[in-house]
Design a protein around this motif. Structure first.
Motif, PDB file in Angstrom:
ATOM      1  N   MET A   1      67.844  36.220  38.032  1.00 45.17           N
ATOM      2  CA  MET A   1      67.079  37.457  37.937  1.00 45.17           C
ATOM      3  C   MET A   1      66.986  38.107  39.318  1.00 45.17           C
ATOM      4  SD  MET A   1      63.240  38.010  36.436  1.00 45.17           S
ATOM      5  CE  MET A   1      62.504  39.648  36.334  1.00 45.17           C
ATOM      6  N   ASN A   2      67.272  39.418  39.423  1.00 42.99           N
ATOM      7  CA  ASN A   2      67.231  40.127  40.685  1.00 42.99           C
ATOM      8  C   ASN A   2      65.808  40.249  41.201  1.00 42.99           C
ATOM      9  OD1 ASN A   2      70.012  40.540  40.669  1.00 42.99           O
ATOM     10  ND2 ASN A   2      69.821  42.464  39.542  1.00 42.99           N
ATOM     11  N   LYS A   3      65.679  40.186  42.525  1.00 43.07           N
ATOM     12  CA  LYS A   3      64.373  40.372  43.123  1.00 43.07           C
ATOM     13  C   LYS A   3      63.976  41.844  43.044  1.00 43.07           C
ATOM     14  CE  LYS A   3      64.444  36.587  46.484  1.00 43.07           C
ATOM     15  NZ  LYS A   3      64.314  36.255  47.933  1.00 43.07           N
ATOM     16  N   PRO A   4      62.673  42.105  42.922  1.00 39.99           N
ATOM     17  CA  PRO A   4      62.232  43.500  42.933  1.00 39.99           C
ATOM     18  C   PRO A   4      62.404  44.108  44.317  1.00 39.99           C
ATOM     19  CG  PRO A   4      60.337  42.032  42.955  1.00 39.99           C
ATOM     20  CD  PRO A   4      61.555  41.170  42.753  1.00 39.99           C
ATOM     21  N   VAL A   5      62.508  45.427  44.354  1.00 37.76           N
ATOM     22  CA  VAL A   5      62.557  46.118  45.635  1.00 37.76           C
ATOM     23  C   VAL A   5      61.174  46.113  46.283  1.00 37.76           C
ATOM     24  CG1 VAL A   5      63.020  48.320  46.792  1.00 37.76           C
ATOM     25  CG2 VAL A   5      64.453  47.582  44.876  1.00 37.76           C
ATOM     26  N   LEU A   6      60.148  46.385  45.480  1.00 34.12           N
ATOM     27  CA  LEU A   6      58.781  46.506  45.983  1.00 34.12           C
ATOM     28  C   LEU A   6      57.860  45.456  45.385  1.00 34.12           C
ATOM     29  CD1 LEU A   6      57.989  50.354  45.866  1.00 34.12           C
ATOM     30  CD2 LEU A   6      57.891  48.917  47.893  1.00 34.12           C
ATOM     31  N   SER A   7      57.010  44.889  46.221  1.00 34.73           N
ATOM     32  CA  SER A   7      55.897  44.068  45.741  1.00 34.73           C
ATOM     33  C   SER A   7      54.608  44.797  46.104  1.00 34.73           C
ATOM     34  CB  SER A   7      55.908  42.679  46.397  1.00 34.73           C
ATOM     35  OG  SER A   7      56.984  41.900  45.937  1.00 34.73           O
ATOM     36  N   ILE A   8      53.834  45.171  45.094  1.00 38.53           N
ATOM     37  CA  ILE A   8      52.549  45.826  45.311  1.00 38.53           C
ATOM     38  C   ILE A   8      51.493  44.730  45.408  1.00 38.53           C
ATOM     39  CG2 ILE A   8      50.981  47.630  44.529  1.00 38.53           C
ATOM     40  CD1 ILE A   8      54.002  48.416  44.922  1.00 38.53           C
ATOM     41  N   VAL A   9      50.910  44.544  46.591  1.00 40.34           N
ATOM     42  CA  VAL A   9      49.944  43.477  46.828  1.00 40.34           C
ATOM     43  C   VAL A   9      48.538  44.066  46.842  1.00 40.34           C
ATOM     44  CG1 VAL A   9      49.131  41.734  48.463  1.00 40.34           C
ATOM     45  CG2 VAL A   9      51.589  42.055  48.074  1.00 40.34           C
ATOM     46  N   ILE A  10      47.673  43.530  45.970  1.00 32.11           N
ATOM     47  CA  ILE A  10      46.312  44.045  45.820  1.00 32.11           C
ATOM     48  C   ILE A  10      45.315  42.910  46.040  1.00 32.11           C
ATOM     49  CG2 ILE A  10      44.658  45.160  44.270  1.00 32.11           C
ATOM     50  CD1 ILE A  10      47.026  46.321  42.723  1.00 32.11           C
ATOM     51  N   PRO A  11      44.464  42.988  47.071  1.00 33.44           N
ATOM     52  CA  PRO A  11      43.384  41.998  47.218  1.00 33.44           C
ATOM     53  C   PRO A  11      42.255  42.346  46.251  1.00 33.44           C
ATOM     54  CG  PRO A  11      43.272  43.599  49.002  1.00 33.44           C
ATOM     55  CD  PRO A  11      44.484  43.963  48.177  1.00 33.44           C
ATOM     56  N   TYR A  12      41.674  41.315  45.623  1.00 34.67           N
ATOM     57  CA  TYR A  12      40.729  41.635  44.536  1.00 34.67           C
ATOM     58  C   TYR A  12      39.596  40.624  44.418  1.00 34.67           C
ATOM     59  CZ  TYR A  12      38.775  42.274  39.916  1.00 34.67           C
ATOM     60  OH  TYR A  12      37.888  42.472  38.884  1.00 34.67           O
ATOM     61  N   LYS A  13      38.395  41.162  44.139  1.00 30.62           N
ATOM     62  CA  LYS A  13      37.257  40.391  43.663  1.00 30.62           C
ATOM     63  C   LYS A  13      36.198  41.373  43.169  1.00 30.62           C
ATOM     64  CE  LYS A  13      33.992  36.681  44.723  1.00 30.62           C
ATOM     65  NZ  LYS A  13      33.665  35.560  45.645  1.00 30.62           N
ATOM     66  N   GLN A  14      35.769  41.193  41.931  1.00 32.14           N
ATOM     67  CA  GLN A  14      34.647  41.923  41.353  1.00 32.14           C
ATOM     68  C   GLN A  14      34.803  43.443  41.456  1.00 32.14           C
ATOM     69  OE1 GLN A  14      31.129  40.292  43.256  1.00 32.14           O
ATOM     70  NE2 GLN A  14      31.364  38.305  42.251  1.00 32.14           N
ATOM     71  N   ARG A  15      35.993  43.921  41.159  1.00 25.40           N
ATOM     72  CA  ARG A  15      36.235  45.368  41.134  1.00 25.40           C
ATOM     73  C   ARG A  15      36.930  45.754  39.826  1.00 25.40           C
ATOM     74  NH1 ARG A  15      36.326  47.809  46.322  1.00 25.40           N
ATOM     75  NH2 ARG A  15      34.365  47.193  47.310  1.00 25.40           N
ATOM     76  N   LEU A  16      36.478  45.164  38.734  1.00 28.13           N
ATOM     77  CA  LEU A  16      37.178  45.341  37.467  1.00 28.13           C
ATOM     78  C   LEU A  16      37.250  46.815  37.062  1.00 28.13           C
ATOM     79  CD1 LEU A  16      38.508  43.395  35.422  1.00 28.13           C
ATOM     80  CD2 LEU A  16      36.452  43.616  34.035  1.00 28.13           C
ATOM     81  N   GLN A  17      36.150  47.560  37.237  1.00 27.13           N
ATOM     82  CA  GLN A  17      36.121  48.950  36.777  1.00 27.13           C
ATOM     83  C   GLN A  17      37.093  49.830  37.550  1.00 27.13           C
ATOM     84  OE1 GLN A  17      34.591  49.906  33.948  1.00 27.13           O
ATOM     85  NE2 GLN A  17      34.259  47.688  33.848  1.00 27.13           N
ATOM     86  N   THR A  18      37.244  49.562  38.845  1.00 28.89           N
ATOM     87  CA  THR A  18      38.201  50.368  39.596  1.00 28.89           C
ATOM     88  C   THR A  18      39.631  49.849  39.439  1.00 28.89           C
ATOM     89  OG1 THR A  18      37.810  49.080  41.619  1.00 28.89           O
ATOM     90  CG2 THR A  18      36.492  51.074  41.305  1.00 28.89           C
ATOM     91  N   LEU A  19      39.782  48.548  39.215  1.00 32.45           N
ATOM     92  CA  LEU A  19      41.125  48.000  39.050  1.00 32.45           C
ATOM     93  C   LEU A  19      41.801  48.547  37.797  1.00 32.45           C
ATOM     94  CD1 LEU A  19      43.263  46.040  40.134  1.00 32.45           C
ATOM     95  CD2 LEU A  19      42.219  44.248  38.717  1.00 32.45           C
ATOM     96  N   LYS A  20      41.034  48.821  36.762  1.00 34.76           N
ATOM     97  CA  LYS A  20      41.631  49.333  35.521  1.00 34.76           C
ATOM     98  C   LYS A  20      42.459  50.590  35.745  1.00 34.76           C
ATOM     99  CE  LYS A  20      38.189  47.297  32.394  1.00 34.76           C
ATOM    100  NZ  LYS A  20      37.057  47.570  31.462  1.00 34.76           N
ATOM    101  N   PRO A  21      41.907  51.649  36.354  1.00 32.73           N
ATOM    102  CA  PRO A  21      42.752  52.830  36.591  1.00 32.73           C
ATOM    103  C   PRO A  21      43.854  52.589  37.624  1.00 32.73           C
ATOM    104  CG  PRO A  21      40.548  53.154  37.510  1.00 32.73           C
ATOM    105  CD  PRO A  21      40.486  51.916  36.682  1.00 32.73           C
ATOM    106  N   VAL A  22      43.643  51.655  38.557  1.00 28.69           N
ATOM    107  CA  VAL A  22      44.692  51.347  39.530  1.00 28.69           C
ATOM    108  C   VAL A  22      45.913  50.774  38.818  1.00 28.69           C
ATOM    109  CG1 VAL A  22      45.321  49.883  41.481  1.00 28.69           C
ATOM    110  CG2 VAL A  22      43.094  51.023  41.444  1.00 28.69           C
ATOM    111  N   LEU A  23      45.710  49.798  37.940  1.00 31.25           N
ATOM    112  CA  LEU A  23      46.832  49.216  37.190  1.00 31.25           C
ATOM    113  C   LEU A  23      47.465  50.252  36.264  1.00 31.25           C
ATOM    114  CD1 LEU A  23      45.497  45.638  36.316  1.00 31.25           C
ATOM    115  CD2 LEU A  23      47.095  46.307  38.125  1.00 31.25           C
ATOM    116  N   ARG A  24      46.632  51.093  35.675  1.00 32.72           N
ATOM    117  CA  ARG A  24      47.175  52.147  34.806  1.00 32.72           C
ATOM    118  C   ARG A  24      48.086  53.072  35.610  1.00 32.72           C
ATOM    119  NH1 ARG A  24      45.066  54.926  30.240  1.00 32.72           N
ATOM    120  NH2 ARG A  24      46.686  56.392  29.538  1.00 32.72           N
TER     121      ARG A  24
END
Length: 387
Positions: A1-24
């Motif tokens: 399997m080819n490696k991706p060009v980009l890795s999006i790295v997100i540090p996270y803890k207790q930000r569920l409400q804001t993470l939802k639109p970020v992932l969207r």
């Protein structure tokens, strides 16, 4: 399997409400899904977080590294970077919603030809001053942010992120690292590996860990580039301003202890990087006048068994003590620590020293600079002795 060009790295803890639109927003990127992955460094175990990630099964590749630990932005980010497999590491905060073309633009305009750069995107709303505590906040439906991003595509975004404005241009040219924000930054994974550019986990709370990281990136020879056409929106979140101010005091001292630099102590004392860009020629002239051919520094050690700090010691061109008689003041010269700081800001806690001695060069500075050193000397010592 080819490696991706980009890795999006997100540090996270207790930000569920804001993470939802970020992932969207990541799921709606114009870049081919096979070309990027999303890697979350997570400092908790939360079933709701796991359920949110499962919603994106089949839409894009989402990985997470989860440990139960106190919040540390650098620690969470490093967990994600170590798991990432992409050629380019792109850091995104868990409260930054990206424009749909952001990742495509990064690939096509900044990293297509293997350039060794660090691209710093625009994060609109990131620079807002919030003078009070922010309690409960409303995260709106994603359709609202999609509409805002559509409007921003043709807006004057420089007005919304002053780091990109003409007013900041001179300061950016002199101190590019000072304008870095890990809310949206990207650089080659190979550059991180070659120069050991992980974030410093010694920054244990809110503070300048991103600025310090960018300083090391810059010192590696990697240019810091303002990416005007890569942008996102910073979402509101809970904020305890009083706790944040206390945290900043602690982490700024850690930063200054690690990098004892004139520009940094000036920025911590006189209002910021744009402000010190204007006064730097003036203060450099004054310092040259009181320490011809050398510089000023701090010397710490014991005098008659008392922990003592000397401020305004003249240092030579190698930032070593230039006055042998001064060295004789101390109980044991071999135990002296010489720190190349004038004393506008110092990396010590309040009342850290029993005594502070301010030498003759400091009173020769003009009032604004002289008084700044005296204030700091009073803060870090129980007794102040002036020349």
């Amino acid at each position: 399997m080819n490696k991706p060009v980009l890795s999006i790295v997100i540090p996270y803890k207790q930000r569920l409400q804001t993470l939802k639109p970020v992932l969207r927003s990541l799921a709606e990127q114009t870049l081919d899904r096979a070309k990027f992955e999303v890697v979350l460094g997570v400092l908790e175990h939360d079933p709701e977080f796991a359920a949110l990630c499962r919603e994106y099964t089949g839409k894009m590749k989402v990985l997470s590294v989860q440990v139960e630990e106190d919040w540390n932005t650098s620690r969470a980010t490093n967990l994600g970077i170590r798991q990432a497999s992409g050629e380019i590491i792109c850091l995104v905060d868990a409260d930054v919603v990206l424009a749909p073309t952001a990742l495509q633009t990064l690939c096509d305009r900044y990293f297509r030809h293997g350039h060794n750069i660090c691209a710093m995107g625009q994060v609109l709303g990131y620079e807002e001053v919030v003078p009070t505590e922010v309690g409960d906040v409303e995260v709106r439906p994603f359709e609202h942010y999609r509409k805002v991003l559509e409007e921003l595509a043709t807006a004057d975004r420089v007005k919304l992120d002053p780091r990109f404005s003409a007013e900041y241009a001179s300061a950016y040219a002199r101190y590019p690292w000072a304008f870095a924000r890990t809310g949206l930054m990207a650089l080659p994974a190979e550059t991180i590996r070659r120069h050991d550019l992980m974030l410093d986990e010694g920054f244990v709370s809110w503070g300048p860990e991103d600025q310090e990281w960018a300083l090391r990136i810059s010192r590696s020879g990697t240019p810091l580039v303002l990416a005007h056409d890569v942008y996102g929106i910073h979402l509101p979140h809970r904020r305890d301003q009083a706790a944040q101010d206390v945290s900043a005091s602690i982490t700024n001292r850690y930063y200054l202890a690690k990098w004892p630099r004139l520009d940094l102590e000036l920025a911590l004392t006189f209002g910021g990087w744009v402000e010190i860009d204007a006064i730097c020629p003036e203060i450099e002239r004054e310092l040259a006048g009181v320490a011809p051919g050398g510089s000023l520094g701090l010397v710490r050690g014991k005098i008659d068994g008392i922990p003592t700090l000397v401020v305004g010691a003249v240092l030579d061109g190698q930032a070593e003590l230039d006055d042998p008689e001064l060295g004789e003041w101390f109980d044991c010269r071999s135990e002296l620590e010489v720190i190349p700081l004038v004393g506008f800001a110092m990396p010590f806690e309040d009342r850290f020293f029993e005594e502070c001695r301010v030498l003759a060069p400091i009173p020769k500075l003009s009032e604004k600079y002289r008084e700044a050193v005296y204030r700091e000397a009073n803060r870090v010592s129980r007794k102040l002795v002036t020349a």
